[in-house]
Design an enzyme around this catalytic site. Structure first.
Site, PDB file in Angstrom:
ATOM      1  N   HIS A  68      -0.689   6.232   7.847  1.00  0.00           N
ATOM      2  CA  HIS A  68      -1.897   6.718   8.506  1.00  0.00           C
ATOM      3  C   HIS A  68      -3.034   5.732   8.298  1.00  0.00           C
ATOM      4  O   HIS A  68      -3.282   5.286   7.179  1.00  0.00           O
ATOM      5  CB  HIS A  68      -2.303   8.090   7.969  1.00  0.00           C
ATOM      6  CG  HIS A  68      -3.533   8.640   8.638  1.00  0.00           C
ATOM      7  ND1 HIS A  68      -3.533   9.050   9.952  1.00  0.00           N
ATOM      8  CD2 HIS A  68      -4.810   8.799   8.186  1.00  0.00           C
ATOM      9  CE1 HIS A  68      -4.744   9.469  10.278  1.00  0.00           C
ATOM     10  NE2 HIS A  68      -5.538   9.316   9.224  1.00  0.00           N
ATOM     11  N   SER A  69      -3.729   5.377   9.385  1.00  0.00           N
ATOM     12  CA  SER A  69      -4.887   4.498   9.359  1.00  0.00           C
ATOM     13  C   SER A  69      -4.493   3.144   8.738  1.00  0.00           C
ATOM     14  O   SER A  69      -3.595   2.491   9.249  1.00  0.00           O
ATOM     15  CB  SER A  69      -6.046   5.182   8.624  1.00  0.00           C
ATOM     16  OG  SER A  69      -7.251   4.518   8.848  1.00  0.00           O
ATOM     17  N   MET A  70      -5.122   2.734   7.648  1.00  0.00           N
ATOM     18  CA  MET A  70      -4.700   1.477   7.020  1.00  0.00           C
ATOM     19  C   MET A  70      -3.216   1.490   6.712  1.00  0.00           C
ATOM     20  O   MET A  70      -2.522   0.464   6.815  1.00  0.00           O
ATOM     21  CB  MET A  70      -5.489   1.232   5.736  1.00  0.00           C
ATOM     22  CG  MET A  70      -5.133  -0.070   5.033  1.00  0.00           C
ATOM     23  SD  MET A  70      -5.789  -0.224   3.354  1.00  0.00           S
ATOM     24  CE  MET A  70      -4.619   0.788   2.430  1.00  0.00           C
TER      25      MET A  70
END
Length: 280
Positions: free
Chosen positions: A119-121
């Site tokens: 998720h995300s990074m």
């Protein structure tokens, strides 16, 4: 990208209790690495899923996810250095550095089909880890990229979060609504968390895609329709990074849609993994 920290009345007690919980959750003799957590072992599952947290996040963010997927999928979660029981270790402040460190930690778990979720990074770390695994001859079953634009879709930021002062960093955490409000009001907890958050933001904001062969593994992207960090067009561009097929799944919510939609996403991930296993 932000922290998932639970508030307590005393930060030292919280850190000590987290250490004990993490040690207690290591239930398999092969879990000698500080990088991997296995909260709900599913030894009979036909596939494994490696979960990579967002900036400032920790392995425990995925504990509900792990419980939802068991016993159909054996979930492994990654603990980055610089937080919780690894808080005395220096952060790894680059996406490629995290991927490099993880390859040899992950390969022993590829004894059955291995999917990756970030998720995300964490989605960027998942992508770079998948590249390295494929170069080592291990193709992931699928890469799930959540809440992140495609690697090649760079946004130039004139005010990088990792270079802001503490108040600027905290303002970003408030804006994304991914951190417990009680943590933002507790100076001791913030003091513990901010170095890891800053280091992770540096990793995410300084990442630059280096052109190379597309993944052989398919990519399934999940995103909140109101995510300010990843527009739908930016997410669709993941299709250019795979030869294995691309799917995009949208959800109500913003950058942290996953917090509210975790059971739904877990059900979708289980279905998608099952479908990919059928031809094997």
């Amino acid at each position: 990208m932000t922290a998932n920290i639970t508030a307590t009345t005393d930060s030292t007690d919280r850190a000590d209790s987290t250490d004990r919980a993490d040690r207690a959750d290591s239930t398999d003799s092969t879990e000698t690495s500080p990088w991997i957590r296995r909260y709900t072992p599913a030894d009979g599952a036909p596939a494994r899923l490696l979960c990579l947290p967002h900036a400032g996040g920790s392995a425990s963010f995925y504990l509900p996810f792990s419980r939802s997927l068991a016993p159909d999928v054996d979930v492994l979660t990654v603990q980055y250095p610089g937080r919780q029981d690894r808080r005395n270790e220096p952060c790894v402040d680059s996406v490629t550095g995290l991927a490099d460190a993880l390859v040899d930690e992950v390969l022993p778990w590829a004894d059955r089909p291995l999917a990756i979720f970030g998720h995300s990074m964490g989605a960027m770390v998942a992508f770079e880890l998948a590249r390295r695994l494929e170069r080592r001859g291990t193709r992931p079953l699928v890469v799930f990229a959540s809440g992140r634009r495609a690697p090649s879709r760079l946004r130039e930021d004139s005010d990088p979060v990792h270079l802001r002062d503490e108040q600027g960093l905290i303002a970003e955490l408030r804006a994304l609504s991914g951190t417990d409000a009680r943590v933002l009001e507790d100076e001791d907890l913030l003091r513990m968390a901010l170095p890891a958050i800053r280091g992770d933001y540096k990793a995410a904001e300084t990442y630059r895609y280096v052109a190379g062969p597309p993944l052989a593994a398919p990519v399934h992207a999940h995103v909140g329709v109101d995510d300010p960090k990843a527009t739908l067009d930016e997410v669709r561009a993941w299709a250019t990074h795979t030869e294995g097929g691309f799917e995009m799944h949208t959800h109500p919510g913003g950058h942290f849609y996953l917090t509210d939609r975790m059971p739904n996403v877990a059900a979708a991930v289980t279905r998608q993994i099952s479908a990919l296993l059928k031809p094997l």
